[in-house]
Design an enzyme around this catalytic site. Structure first.
Site, PDB file in Angstrom:
ATOM      1  CD  GLU A  95     -41.563  11.407   0.327  1.00 10.79           C
ATOM      2  OE1 GLU A  95     -41.381  11.094   1.502  1.00 10.79           O
ATOM      3  OE2 GLU A  95     -41.116  10.729  -0.635  1.00 10.79           O
ATOM      4  CG  MET A 137     -32.703   5.298   4.085  1.00 13.90           C
ATOM      5  SD  MET A 137     -33.998   6.421   4.650  1.00 13.90           S
ATOM      6  CE  MET A 137     -34.646   5.488   6.019  1.00 13.90           C
ATOM      7  CG  ASN A 164     -33.551  14.818   5.905  1.00 19.56           C
ATOM      8  OD1 ASN A 164     -33.171  14.016   5.070  1.00 19.56           O
ATOM      9  ND2 ASN A 164     -34.350  14.475   6.899  1.00 19.56           N
ATOM     10  CG  HIS A 224     -38.616  13.073   8.505  1.00 17.42           C
ATOM     11  ND1 HIS A 224     -38.046  11.813   8.493  1.00 17.42           N
ATOM     12  CD2 HIS A 224     -39.477  13.084   9.556  1.00 17.42           C
ATOM     13  CE1 HIS A 224     -38.528  11.106   9.507  1.00 17.42           C
ATOM     14  NE2 HIS A 224     -39.402  11.855  10.154  1.00 17.42           N
ATOM     15  N   GLY A 263     -34.468   6.863  -5.547  1.00 19.84           N
ATOM     16  CA  GLY A 263     -34.127   8.177  -6.101  1.00 19.84           C
ATOM     17  C   GLY A 263     -35.250   8.857  -6.870  1.00 19.84           C
ATOM     18  CB  SER A 264     -38.958   8.551  -6.932  1.00 21.68           C
ATOM     19  OG  SER A 264     -39.230   8.601  -5.553  1.00 21.68           O
ATOM     20  CG  ASN A 265     -38.340  12.350  -3.162  1.00 25.59           C
ATOM     21  OD1 ASN A 265     -39.375  12.961  -3.353  1.00 25.59           O
ATOM     22  ND2 ASN A 265     -38.262  11.321  -2.339  1.00 25.59           N
ATOM     23  CG  LEU A 305     -25.790  13.109   7.688  1.00 22.94           C
ATOM     24  CD1 LEU A 305     -26.395  14.225   6.869  1.00 22.94           C
ATOM     25  CD2 LEU A 305     -24.499  12.605   7.065  1.00 22.94           C
TER      26      LEU A 305
END
Length: 217
Positions: free
Chosen positions: A198, A105, A125, A127, A15-17, A108
């Site tokens: 990111e 991960m 999303n 990526h 969960g760093s983003n 969907l």
């Protein structure tokens, strides 16, 4: 006073983003309200990050759906579709304007995407690859291996709209990352570099999605 965009984040891991988003929202630099963080992994550290920021969380795992069906390709597909339909219900219950998959991960299916599209919810999303390259899992490792084999000289990260085809939705933001001989030989060092890039891309991409939602209002 401006109404903040309601944002749901889907995660699977560290969960760093997500943390980058939490920090910008709490600093008043991103006009969003995090309404829930949902993880498909119980031990995802991102859930702890959300709890520390007083954001509601939900753990939603595929295993219980798989147990209801035979371990055949058809059974697995049925389980995934049930899981996705329930995930859509969980998300819709919070009435977010925007859903961001940040290290989620799980691929969907239309059972998730169609109800959200019907509700005119935007789904994006993150990526870690350039458009059309290294779709799916382990994109950083696959790009790094291709570079070592002399097949390419750059990779990248992107934020894209989510459609049923994996990682093939229209890109919102693309950032190229050139490989640097000597510096990027070690995969773990390179992964760290990609993740740091990111964090900035996520904030820019979420802001662009917010701007688009506001322009539709």
């Amino acid at each position: 006073m401006e109404i903040p965009i309601r944002l749901t984040v889907l995660i699977s891991g560290n969960g760093s983003n997500l943390q980058a988003v939490i920090d910008k929202v709490s600093a008043g630099q991103l006009p969003a309200k995090l309404v829930r963080v949902i993880s498909n992994r119980k031990d995802a550290y991102g859930l702890e990050r959300a709890r520390r920021a007083d954001i509601p969380t939900e753990y939603h795992n595929l295993v219980k759906y798989k147990k209801r069906h035979p371990a055949t390709p058809e059974g697995v597909q049925a389980a995934r579709e049930e899981y996705d339909a329930e995930l859509a219900r969980l998300v819709l219950a919070d009435s977010p304007d925007l859903v961001a998959c940040l290290g989620f991960m799980h691929v969907l299916s239309p059972k998730f995407l169609e109800p959200l599209e019907a509700a005119r919810m935007k789904i994006i999303n993150l990526h870690p690859a350039l458009p059309g390259a290294f779709n799916g899992a382990n994109a950083i490792e696959r790009a790094h291996a291709a570079w070592l084999e002399g097949k390419l000289d750059k990779t990248g990260v992107m934020i894209h709209n989510v459609i049923s085809e994996v990682d093939m939705g229209e890109p919102i933001l693309v950032r190229e990352i050139p490989f640097v001989k000597g510096e990027d030989e070690d995969l773990h060092v390179f992964e760290k570099k990609v993740h740091e890039i990111e964090w900035g891309v996520v904030i820019e991409g979420v802001q662009l999605a917010i701007d688009e939602i506001k322009s539709r209002r």
